[in-house]
Design an enzyme around this catalytic site. Structure first.
Site, PDB file in Angstrom:
ATOM      1  N   ILE A  13      -1.156  -7.895  13.162  1.00 15.14           N
ATOM      2  CA  ILE A  13      -1.390  -8.392  14.522  1.00 15.14           C
ATOM      3  C   ILE A  13      -2.004  -7.317  15.420  1.00 15.14           C
ATOM      4  O   ILE A  13      -2.836  -7.602  16.279  1.00 15.14           O
ATOM      5  CB  ILE A  13      -0.091  -8.961  15.146  1.00 15.14           C
ATOM      6  CG1 ILE A  13      -0.381  -9.630  16.490  1.00 15.14           C
ATOM      7  CG2 ILE A  13       0.976  -7.933  15.327  1.00 15.14           C
ATOM      8  CD1 ILE A  13      -0.412 -11.105  16.413  1.00 15.14           C
ATOM      9  N   TYR A  14      -1.620  -6.049  15.200  1.00 11.84           N
ATOM     10  CA  TYR A  14      -2.125  -4.963  16.047  1.00 11.84           C
ATOM     11  C   TYR A  14      -3.606  -4.708  15.794  1.00 11.84           C
ATOM     12  O   TYR A  14      -4.377  -4.498  16.730  1.00 11.84           O
ATOM     13  CB  TYR A  14      -1.296  -3.691  15.836  1.00 11.84           C
ATOM     14  CG  TYR A  14       0.163  -3.929  16.140  1.00 11.84           C
ATOM     15  CD1 TYR A  14       0.594  -4.151  17.451  1.00 11.84           C
ATOM     16  CD2 TYR A  14       1.101  -3.988  15.123  1.00 11.84           C
ATOM     17  CE1 TYR A  14       1.924  -4.405  17.741  1.00 11.84           C
ATOM     18  CE2 TYR A  14       2.440  -4.242  15.396  1.00 11.84           C
ATOM     19  CZ  TYR A  14       2.851  -4.444  16.702  1.00 11.84           C
ATOM     20  OH  TYR A  14       4.162  -4.716  16.977  1.00 11.84           O
ATOM     21  N   ASP A  71     -11.687  -2.860   2.949  1.00 14.11           N
ATOM     22  CA  ASP A  71     -10.932  -2.227   1.879  1.00 14.11           C
ATOM     23  C   ASP A  71     -11.178  -0.741   2.015  1.00 14.11           C
ATOM     24  O   ASP A  71     -12.283  -0.311   2.384  1.00 14.11           O
ATOM     25  CB  ASP A  71     -11.370  -2.730   0.498  1.00 14.11           C
ATOM     26  CG  ASP A  71     -10.378  -2.305  -0.592  1.00 14.11           C
ATOM     27  OD1 ASP A  71      -9.156  -2.260  -0.307  1.00 14.11           O
ATOM     28  OD2 ASP A  71     -10.811  -2.020  -1.713  1.00 14.11           O
ATOM     29  N   GLY A 151       0.366   6.069   4.271  1.00 13.19           N
ATOM     30  CA  GLY A 151      -0.398   6.388   3.065  1.00 13.19           C
ATOM     31  C   GLY A 151      -0.467   7.884   2.809  1.00 13.19           C
ATOM     32  O   GLY A 151       0.544   8.574   2.788  1.00 13.19           O
ATOM     33  N   TYR A 152      -1.676   8.376   2.637  1.00 16.65           N
ATOM     34  CA  TYR A 152      -1.899   9.784   2.307  1.00 16.65           C
ATOM     35  C   TYR A 152      -2.110  10.648   3.550  1.00 16.65           C
ATOM     36  O   TYR A 152      -2.459  11.827   3.429  1.00 16.65           O
ATOM     37  CB  TYR A 152      -3.114   9.905   1.374  1.00 16.65           C
ATOM     38  CG  TYR A 152      -2.943   9.144   0.077  1.00 16.65           C
ATOM     39  CD1 TYR A 152      -2.281   9.707  -1.017  1.00 16.65           C
ATOM     40  CD2 TYR A 152      -3.427   7.844  -0.066  1.00 16.65           C
ATOM     41  CE1 TYR A 152      -2.111   9.017  -2.195  1.00 16.65           C
ATOM     42  CE2 TYR A 152      -3.265   7.131  -1.248  1.00 16.65           C
ATOM     43  CZ  TYR A 152      -2.605   7.729  -2.313  1.00 16.65           C
ATOM     44  OH  TYR A 152      -2.438   7.030  -3.487  1.00 16.65           O
ATOM     45  N   ARG A 179     -11.855   4.138   9.006  1.00 11.69           N
ATOM     46  CA  ARG A 179     -11.788   2.737   9.436  1.00 11.69           C
ATOM     47  C   ARG A 179     -12.463   2.570  10.798  1.00 11.69           C
ATOM     48  O   ARG A 179     -13.204   1.627  11.021  1.00 11.69           O
ATOM     49  CB  ARG A 179     -10.329   2.267   9.494  1.00 11.69           C
ATOM     50  CG  ARG A 179     -10.189   0.786   9.743  1.00 11.69           C
ATOM     51  CD  ARG A 179      -8.758   0.297   9.553  1.00 11.69           C
ATOM     52  NE  ARG A 179      -8.407   0.215   8.144  1.00 11.69           N
ATOM     53  CZ  ARG A 179      -7.599   1.055   7.491  1.00 11.69           C
ATOM     54  NH1 ARG A 179      -7.036   2.064   8.113  1.00 11.69           N
ATOM     55  NH2 ARG A 179      -7.342   0.896   6.219  1.00 11.69           N
TER      56      ARG A 179
END
Length: 192
Positions: A13-14, A71, A151-152, A179
């Site tokens: 949602i964010y 992705d 994640g990383y 991103r």
């Protein structure tokens, strides 16, 4: 004036709200929940672009609404760009800590720490697939540092910084991340 609808193939949602604020009023951005899609769309491609396209294509084919999907993952130079498309399940499990520990084990004693985060966005609009890529280069730390992100992030230090993504203020990370870079290209294209 009626705006155009566009689906972001995510349940976050964010993420949806953030993109929606940027593209309003030209586009009304919906997510998978908004269109009633509760399918875990398989990511069986062998590249980020293929997986993003699988997700956007699924929505367009089944819901008949233009869609974009992303992705992304981490690519480590010394490991022939692993974990790549397997970033979320690199250790064989879907867990950030397990994946990060597995990567650190594989990198023990390796002096080349060069790595990059990559995102590819697939936008299918008017039956045409457009791809947008964002990449940020950096290096891997030998141990996790910081509590932000996921994640990383605790082991990735972007070039030009002496802190990891996980030590970075979220606003700063979102400004320079892979991103964000891909999303800026998508938004510039949509606003043309």
């Amino acid at each position: 004036m009626m705006n155009n609808q566009l689906v972001f193939a995510t349940n976050n949602i964010y993420k949806t709200q953030e993109v929606s604020a940027i593209l309003s009023p030209t586009y009304s951005v919906l997510n998978l929940t908004d269109i009633g899609c509760d399918v875990d769309i398989p990511e069986t491609g062998d590249t980020f672009a293929a997986n993003a396209t699988l997700k956007s294509s699924y929505v367009v084919q089944n819901y008949h609404i233009d869609c974009f999907a992303d992705d992304s993952g981490l690519e480590v130079e010394a490991l022939n760009n692993e974990p790549g498309i397997y970033s979320a399940r690199y250790s064989g499990k879907r867990g950030d800590l397990e994946n990060m520990q597995y990567l650190l084990q594989k990198m023990e004693g390796v002096s080349n720490r060069n790595a990059r985060f990559k995102t590819v966005i697939s936008l299918i609009q008017n039956e045409t697939n457009y791809l947008f890529e964002g990449v940020i280069y950096g290096k891997l730390r030998t141990e996790p540092i910081g509590n932000e992100g996921f994640g990383y992030d605790p082991i990735f230090e972007p070039i030009g910084y002496d802190i990891t993504f996980a030590q970075m203020d979220l606003t700063e990370k979102n400004r320079i991340s892979h991103r964000a870079l891909a999303m800026q290209k998508l938004i510039a294209f949509l606003k043309q």
